[in-house]
Scaffold this active site. Structure first.
Site, PDB file in Angstrom:
ATOM      1  N   SER A   1      36.943  35.624  17.092  1.00  0.00           N
ATOM      2  CA  SER A   1      36.536  36.440  15.944  1.00  0.00           C
ATOM      3  C   SER A   1      37.046  35.884  14.622  1.00  0.00           C
ATOM      4  O   SER A   1      36.958  36.530  13.596  1.00  0.00           O
ATOM      5  CB  SER A   1      37.051  37.867  16.130  1.00  0.00           C
ATOM      6  OG  SER A   1      38.435  37.842  16.412  1.00  0.00           O
TER       7      SER A   1
ATOM      8  N   THR B   1      37.938  35.832   8.837  1.00  0.00           N
ATOM      9  CA  THR B   1      37.195  36.323   9.994  1.00  0.00           C
ATOM     10  C   THR B   1      35.864  35.595  10.157  1.00  0.00           C
ATOM     11  O   THR B   1      35.342  35.028   9.188  1.00  0.00           O
ATOM     12  CB  THR B   1      36.907  37.833   9.834  1.00  0.00           C
ATOM     13  OG1 THR B   1      36.388  38.358  11.054  1.00  0.00           O
ATOM     14  CG2 THR B   1      35.891  38.101   8.746  1.00  0.00           C
TER      15      THR B   1
HETATM   16  C1  SD4 Z   1      34.111  42.494   9.638  1.00  0.00           C
HETATM   17  N1  SD4 Z   1      36.318  43.419   9.598  1.00  0.00           N
HETATM   18  O1  SD4 Z   1      33.473  41.497   9.329  1.00  0.00           O
HETATM   19  C2  SD4 Z   1      35.524  42.312  10.043  1.00  0.00           C
HETATM   20  C3  SD4 Z   1      35.681  42.037  11.481  1.00  0.00           C
HETATM   21  C4  SD4 Z   1      34.709  42.639  12.379  1.00  0.00           C
HETATM   22  O2  SD4 Z   1      34.022  44.392  13.781  1.00  0.00           O
HETATM   23  O3  SD4 Z   1      33.731  42.049  12.619  1.00  0.00           O
HETATM   24  N2  SD4 Z   1      34.928  43.809  12.943  1.00  0.00           N
HETATM   25  O4  SD4 Z   1      33.636  43.630   9.628  1.00  0.00           O
END
Ligand code: SD4
Length: 293
Positions: free
Chosen positions: A50, A170
């Site tokens: 992730s 991320t």
């Molecule tokens: C996002 N907070 O892009 C990040 C990580 C994620 O489900 O994918 N969470 O939303």
């Protein structure tokens, strides 16, 4: 109290991030260097699905990355929807330090990175490609909570000078729409640092964090006298209130630190943990408090 270094980072991968950051902090290095070095660890790790290299792609099979960084002087940099660059956090730092801007996205961000000497690399591992191909068979977009106990990495640190910094990086929600940007690269949503008060970062469903200006809210609650843990709990409560009709599978967690070197975390659901490192107790994992079991 205030000048004892401390670093906290989200999820199990926060442990390795903290270890890298602590090498810098314990030698008197800056919190900015520590959080950057810390989050680069999961960015480069193909087994972290992730973040960065090895991250799950969007529904078109493209790995697109989001990251931001902020120092104690209200300076910040961010990249979003960037492809083929392994360390978006370091690109975000250069946006902060070398451009008049706070955020660069997509092709422009990649071009900026290449101009700064970053290498173009394929970030889609065989494993992530296979998982995506499997997903394509049903093509069902459903956010999964506490993905294998990894998600976005957010890291917050305070150094020996009492300076606070934060970083967040991320690959975003797995199988998101191409071009989707979450909370993680948005200053005020995925991360916020106020050098006079404290810092906060978020993990979980980015859309919910964006709708509530999550990390900025946590810092404002600390400004109004709440402890880091209380401030995180209030932001969680706000999200639960504003999403009361769409709570299914909703997970968001916050971490926060303040100028006095206090820290805390809180999440909607059980399962959010984080790593903490300081001089007294070394690097260890802690479970965040939560509202729903
Ligand atoms: C996002 N907070 O892009 C990040 C990580 C994620 O489900 O994918 N969470 O939303």
């Amino acid at each position: 109290k205030g000048n004892k270094p401390l670093m906290i980072s989200t999820w199990n991968h926060g442990f390795g991030a903290n270890a890298a950051g602590w090498e810098i902090l314990e030698k008197g290095g800056s919190s900015l260097d520590a959080v950057e070095a810390g989050v680069r660890v999961p960015e480069a790790d193909p087994n972290e699905r992730s973040v960065g290299y090895g991250g799950l792609p969007d529904r078109d099979g493209k790995v697109t990355l989001d990251a931001c960084i902020m120092n104690h002087e209200y300076e910040c940099g961010a990249v979003a929807f960037i492809e083929d660059i392994m360390h978006p956090i370091s690109v975000a730092r250069l946006v902060m330090e070398k451009t008049p801007h706070a955020m660069i996205v997509g092709e422009g961000a990649k071009q900026f990175a290449l101009d700064q000497g970053f290498k173009e690399e394929n970030l889609l591992t065989e494993k992530s490609k296979k998982d995506w191909e499997e997903w394509l068979k049903k093509s069902e977009y459903k956010p999964v909570i506490n993905i294998e106990n990894h998600d976005t990495i957010g890291a917050l640190a305070i150094d020996a000078k009492g300076h606070i910094a934060g970083a967040c990086t991320t690959s975003g929600a797995a199988y998101k729409m191409h071009g989707r940007v979450g909370d993680s690269p948005l200053i005020g949503a995925g991360l916020f640092v106020d050098g006079e008060i404290g810092a906060a970062c978020a993990t979980g469903l980015g859309e919910a964090v964006i709708r509530t200006a999550g990390s900025a809210m946590v810092v404002e609650h600390m400004r109004n006298g709440k402890s880091p843990a209380e401030a995180c709990e209030m932001a969680v409560q706000r999200i639960m209130h504003t999403h009361k009709n769409k709570m299914e599978n909703l997970q968001v967690g916050f971490l926060a630190i303040n100028k006095d070197g206090e820290y805390g975390g809180f999440s909607i659901r059980n399962g959010f943990n984080f790593a903490v490192v300081d001089t007294e107790k070394g690097n260890r994992m802690e479970d965040a408090e939560f509202k729903i079991k």
